[in-house]
Scaffold this motif. Structure first.
Motif, PDB file in Angstrom:
ATOM      1  N   ARG A 278       0.706  -1.343   0.113  1.00 33.84           N
ATOM      2  CA  ARG A 278      -0.103  -0.001  -0.067  1.00 33.84           C
ATOM      3  C   ARG A 278       0.802   1.103  -0.041  1.00 33.84           C
ATOM      4  O   ARG A 278       0.474   2.313  -0.615  1.00 33.84           O
ATOM      5  CB  ARG A 278      -0.815   0.097   1.144  1.00 33.84           C
ATOM      6  CG  ARG A 278      -1.913   1.150   1.182  1.00 33.84           C
ATOM      7  CD  ARG A 278      -2.867   0.862   2.488  1.00 33.84           C
ATOM      8  NE  ARG A 278      -2.365   1.081   3.516  1.00 33.84           N
ATOM      9  CZ  ARG A 278      -2.442  -0.168   4.616  1.00 33.84           C
ATOM     10  NH1 ARG A 278      -2.766  -1.029   4.045  1.00 33.84           N
ATOM     11  NH2 ARG A 278      -1.819  -0.219   5.563  1.00 33.84           N
ATOM     12  N   THR A 279       1.947   1.203   0.655  1.00 36.64           N
ATOM     13  CA  THR A 279       3.116   2.553   0.761  1.00 36.64           C
ATOM     14  C   THR A 279       3.341   2.815  -0.509  1.00 36.64           C
ATOM     15  O   THR A 279       3.480   3.881  -1.274  1.00 36.64           O
ATOM     16  CB  THR A 279       4.089   2.083   1.764  1.00 36.64           C
ATOM     17  OG1 THR A 279       3.589   1.883   2.890  1.00 36.64           O
ATOM     18  CG2 THR A 279       4.915   3.340   1.684  1.00 36.64           C
ATOM     19  N   GLN A 280       3.836   1.576  -1.259  1.00 34.91           N
ATOM     20  CA  GLN A 280       4.356   1.752  -2.630  1.00 34.91           C
ATOM     21  C   GLN A 280       3.335   2.560  -3.498  1.00 34.91           C
ATOM     22  O   GLN A 280       3.704   3.505  -4.282  1.00 34.91           O
ATOM     23  CB  GLN A 280       4.966   0.518  -3.317  1.00 34.91           C
ATOM     24  CG  GLN A 280       6.111  -0.112  -2.545  1.00 34.91           C
ATOM     25  CD  GLN A 280       6.598  -1.300  -3.370  1.00 34.91           C
ATOM     26  OE1 GLN A 280       7.409  -1.316  -4.202  1.00 34.91           O
ATOM     27  NE2 GLN A 280       5.884  -2.476  -2.772  1.00 34.91           N
ATOM     28  N   GLN A 281       2.122   2.109  -3.507  1.00 40.12           N
ATOM     29  CA  GLN A 281       1.062   2.438  -4.222  1.00 40.12           C
ATOM     30  C   GLN A 281       0.597   3.915  -4.034  1.00 40.12           C
ATOM     31  O   GLN A 281       0.693   4.807  -5.009  1.00 40.12           O
ATOM     32  CB  GLN A 281      -0.057   1.700  -4.318  1.00 40.12           C
ATOM     33  CG  GLN A 281       0.040   0.163  -4.797  1.00 40.12           C
ATOM     34  CD  GLN A 281      -1.122  -0.883  -4.212  1.00 40.12           C
ATOM     35  OE1 GLN A 281      -2.192  -0.574  -3.635  1.00 40.12           O
ATOM     36  NE2 GLN A 281      -0.929  -1.994  -4.631  1.00 40.12           N
ATOM     37  N   THR A 282       0.446   4.133  -2.888  1.00 44.92           N
ATOM     38  CA  THR A 282       0.170   5.732  -2.332  1.00 44.92           C
ATOM     39  C   THR A 282       1.232   6.335  -2.523  1.00 44.92           C
ATOM     40  O   THR A 282       1.075   7.537  -2.909  1.00 44.92           O
ATOM     41  CB  THR A 282      -0.099   5.644  -0.827  1.00 44.92           C
ATOM     42  OG1 THR A 282      -1.037   4.453  -0.595  1.00 44.92           O
ATOM     43  CG2 THR A 282      -0.811   6.847  -0.484  1.00 44.92           C
ATOM     44  N   TRP A 283       2.623   6.188  -2.293  1.00 42.68           N
ATOM     45  CA  TRP A 283       3.735   7.083  -2.745  1.00 42.68           C
ATOM     46  C   TRP A 283       3.846   7.553  -4.160  1.00 42.68           C
ATOM     47  O   TRP A 283       3.697   8.679  -4.613  1.00 42.68           O
ATOM     48  CB  TRP A 283       5.045   6.267  -2.264  1.00 42.68           C
ATOM     49  CG  TRP A 283       6.312   7.033  -2.377  1.00 42.68           C
ATOM     50  CD1 TRP A 283       6.781   7.493  -3.584  1.00 42.68           C
ATOM     51  CD2 TRP A 283       7.241   7.387  -1.384  1.00 42.68           C
ATOM     52  NE1 TRP A 283       8.061   8.009  -3.551  1.00 42.68           N
ATOM     53  CE2 TRP A 283       8.261   8.106  -2.102  1.00 42.68           C
ATOM     54  CE3 TRP A 283       7.173   7.499  -0.034  1.00 42.68           C
ATOM     55  CZ2 TRP A 283       9.320   8.622  -1.403  1.00 42.68           C
ATOM     56  CZ3 TRP A 283       8.181   7.967   0.801  1.00 42.68           C
ATOM     57  CH2 TRP A 283       9.170   8.891   0.138  1.00 42.68           C
ATOM     58  N   HIS A 284       3.497   6.455  -4.889  1.00 42.02           N
ATOM     59  CA  HIS A 284       3.675   6.664  -6.383  1.00 42.02           C
ATOM     60  C   HIS A 284       2.410   7.516  -6.799  1.00 42.02           C
ATOM     61  O   HIS A 284       2.697   8.636  -7.726  1.00 42.02           O
ATOM     62  CB  HIS A 284       3.590   5.277  -7.030  1.00 42.02           C
ATOM     63  CG  HIS A 284       3.922   5.291  -8.747  1.00 42.02           C
ATOM     64  ND1 HIS A 284       2.851   5.548  -9.596  1.00 42.02           N
ATOM     65  CD2 HIS A 284       5.192   5.498  -9.638  1.00 42.02           C
ATOM     66  CE1 HIS A 284       3.392   5.874 -10.843  1.00 42.02           C
ATOM     67  NE2 HIS A 284       4.674   5.883 -10.559  1.00 42.02           N
ATOM     68  N   LYS A 285       1.122   7.265  -6.489  1.00 43.41           N
ATOM     69  CA  LYS A 285       0.216   8.179  -6.772  1.00 43.41           C
ATOM     70  C   LYS A 285       0.452   9.545  -6.102  1.00 43.41           C
ATOM     71  O   LYS A 285      -0.089  10.532  -6.999  1.00 43.41           O
ATOM     72  CB  LYS A 285      -1.135   7.411  -5.933  1.00 43.41           C
ATOM     73  CG  LYS A 285      -2.248   8.626  -6.313  1.00 43.41           C
ATOM     74  CD  LYS A 285      -3.698   7.653  -5.712  1.00 43.41           C
ATOM     75  CE  LYS A 285      -4.998   8.398  -5.909  1.00 43.41           C
ATOM     76  NZ  LYS A 285      -5.913   7.800  -5.314  1.00 43.41           N
TER      77      LYS A 285
END
Length: 644
Positions: A278-285
């Motif tokens: 979730r961190t990777q996805q939110t960071w990229h977004k």
């Protein structure tokens, strides 16, 4: 708390080559300088490993911290503003307590009691004055309690249970002993590789922590985010200045940001694994790039079980038979080893193999076993494995064990590492002081006695595939047709293995010399460009073809390497050694007696160099694949002709 590894890495744009960054403008703490001080402290604790898992020592340290040190700080720091230095064991408990703000800052201690403390350089006049003041106040508060117990810490075992309880009336609810144990794994993640002491690398980490990680928490206050380890290093440092941390995170995030390093289960579906995704996805977004940072990712689990076997591994190294100044030993292929209890240890160097075994069925691993023989006894055995990891990455690991002494402990090992553990040259201020992974390089982490000692990096350079010539078309005067000039073909160039060796003990590049490929008499047998290319490309040839000539010629030989074992700074390892990949031998180059552990390290280096050669040498698919067809034409090193 950290994160799982990832194959995606992005280098953020930073023009501050001198190491200056923007994080210092937003925080009350110079995070880069403080990180360096924290790493110095972690290394000091590492030299007293009882502070990780000795329950008796930790119980006493917690008592001393709560009943003596905290009252001293509460009475003195507000009055005179002078820095105080605590005893090592007490400082360690404070360190662990502050890494859980909900317990340390907001739980066990109320805001008025939060000690004003900062990380001090652990040497120099300022440190000595702080230590003198701390000891004076300690002796006044507890005259019958020794201040400095480092001698006792040096003698204490790694693991020991507490008898009874010396902390029955403690008001601290947080399990400080368990927190101390978790820091052993954290030390391995951030305090071993030298780039964590590079100011540019830390500046980038501090900017990512303040500018993005804290901002991510501000935008999503109810989410649990998992950091990469470069960010986690800065996060730990920030928390070790508790009053500044409270003020900074309240201002930047809206509230005090909590930290829970007990979240370390990396199994599928765990809180850490799902949070990291979730961190990777939110960071990229939110930011359009990746949280993954070259050199700042998870390095594998260094378990207590493996740590406890370190003294035994070092003892086996010391007890190896000593080799004379003229020894020469040959690597010979052997059958596989039987399974044993030591193979059940979750060894760090086998981390990728374990992950592959736990994933969906895939290609089987390739295993090769060998012994190092001098014509009489075989004191060392080797195991090399290659496979496909859970994330579809190729991995290799190497083990050297002492044969015939009743144990199969891997006294020297190596395993592949990538940009998860090694930074790019652009992300460090001094590439000469850190092992940085370049494009198309493969790296192996070398470990001796259960300790990281060096990084071996290799690439294949100078390879050139052959280009088939095009036959010309003669002209025809009668039809007034012009001829077409043919195009000359080019022979293939085998290239060679280029290597770099970096000592983690000295922080410097080692002198690893290599001799190039030996062409032998094969070149003389190649007559005519067309025939050469036909043989190289696996095309049909007659009895007088180059293919037949190549079979009679001396094969292309792999390289010869030499290095000085003493540059690795391993106790009992010295002398210059030559590794000959062509005849599968290692031999000394110095007249002095070679230490007993030097042979094991030389054997490991031989297997590591061979692993790089096997993994990096280009392959050419035969035109007509058969069971006897080779991926290596005659103008290249034919690997199966060389046992090592």
């Amino acid at each position: 708390m950290g994160c799982t590894s990832s194959s995606t890495f992005e280098l953020q744009k930073h023009d501050n080559r001198d190491g200056s960054g923007n994080a210092s403008n937003k925080c009350q703490v110079d995070l880069v300088s403080a990180c360096l001080r924290m790493l110095d402290f972690l290394q000091e604790v590492e030299e007293h490993p009882c502070l990780y898992t000795n329950r008796r020592i930790l119980a006493e340290a917690i008592r001393r911290y709560e009943t003596i040190w905290l009252p001293i700080v509460a009475k003195s720091s507000e009055k005179d503003g002078q820095a105080l230095a605590a005893p090592l064991d007490v400082e360690w408990v404070w360190h662990c307590h502050m890494l859980c703000p909900s317990a340390g800052v907001q739980g066990d201690l109320n805001a008025a009691q939060v000690p004003f403390h900062e990380l001090l350089p652990r040497q120099g006049p300022a440190w000595q004055e702080a230590l003198k003041r701390g000891q004076l106040l300690w002796e006044q508060a507890a005259p019958n309690e020794p201040f400095d117990i480092t001698a006792q810490l040096k003698q204490a075992p790694l693991v020991e249970d507490v008898v009874g309880s010396s902390n029955v009336n403690s008001r601290i609810s947080y399990d400080l002993a368990a927190a101390a144990g978790r820091q052993m794994a954290f030390h391995y993640q951030v305090a071993v590789m030298p780039h964590y002491r590079d100011k540019r690398f830390l500046t980038i980490a501090a900017d990512r922590y303040v500018g993005k990680f804290l901002e991510l928490k501000r935008r999503h206050p109810n989410q649990f985010f998992a950091p990469s380890y470069d960010i986690d290093c800065v996060w730990h440092t920030h928390q070790l200045h508790p009053r500044a941390y409270i003020a900074d995170t309240t201002r930047l995030c809206g509230s005090v940001m909590d930290h829970d390093d007990s979240v370390n289960d990396r199994s599928e579906g765990s809180k850490l694994t799902s949070s990291w995704e979730r961190t990777q996805q939110t960071w990229h977004k939110e930011f359009g790039d990746s949280i993954c940072q070259a050199g700042g990712m998870y390095r594998g689990e260094f378990t207590l079980q493996e740590r406890q076997l370190q003294p035994q591994m070092l003892a086996v190294l010391r007890d190896l038979p000593c080799s004379g100044p003229r020894w020469k030993q040959e690597v010979k292929i052997t059958p596989s080893w039987p399974r044993n209890d030591h193979m059940e240890v979750p060894w760090l160097h086998r981390k990728d193999a374990r992950a592959a075994e736990g994933s969906q069925p895939g290609p089987p691993s390739l295993h090769r076993y060998s012994r190092l023989c001098d014509g009489s006894a075989s004191s060392l055995a080797g195991h090399v494995a290659h496979g496909i990891g859970a994330q579809k990455q190729v991995f290799s690991f190497i083990e050297v064990v002492a044969a015939g002494n009743g144990t199969t402990l891997p006294i020297a090992t190596a395993h592949t590492i990538g940009q998860d553990q090694l930074p790019r040259e652009q992300s460090v201020q001094s590439a000469s002081n850190s092992p940085c992974l370049r494009a198309k390089e493969l790296a192996l982490l070398l470990r001796v006695g259960g300790q990281d000692v060096a990084v071996l990096m290799g690439s294949w350079e100078g390879f050139q595939a052959p280009v088939r010539g095009v036959k010309g078309i003669p002209g025809d005067k009668s039809s007034k047709r012009k001829g077409v000039k043919g195009q000359k073909g080019t022979t293939g160039k085998p290239g060679e293995l280029k290597v770099r060796l970096f000592s983690l003990r000295t922080g410097k590049k080692c002198n690893l010399a290599a001799a190039g490929n030996v062409l032998g008499s094969a070149t003389a047998a190649m007559r005519g460009i067309g025939s050469v290319l036909e043989g190289a490309l696996g095309m049909c040839c007659g009895p007088d073809s180059v293919a037949a000539a190549m079979s009679r010629a001396k094969p292309i030989m792999p390289s010869l390497f030499s290095f000085d074992c003493s540059e690795l700074k391993i106790e009992g390892v010295d002398g210059k050694v030559e590794v000959n990949l062509a005849d599968s031998t290692i031999r000394p180059l110095s007249a002095a007696l070679v230490g007993p552990a030097s042979t094991a390290v030389a054997y490991l280096m031989a297997l590591a160099l061979a692993t790089l050669h096997v993994s990096l040498q280009p392959r050419i698919q035969p035109a007509e694949p058969t069971s006897s067809a080779s991926l290596y034409p005659g103008w290249m090193v034919e690997q199966r002709k060389f046992p090592l």
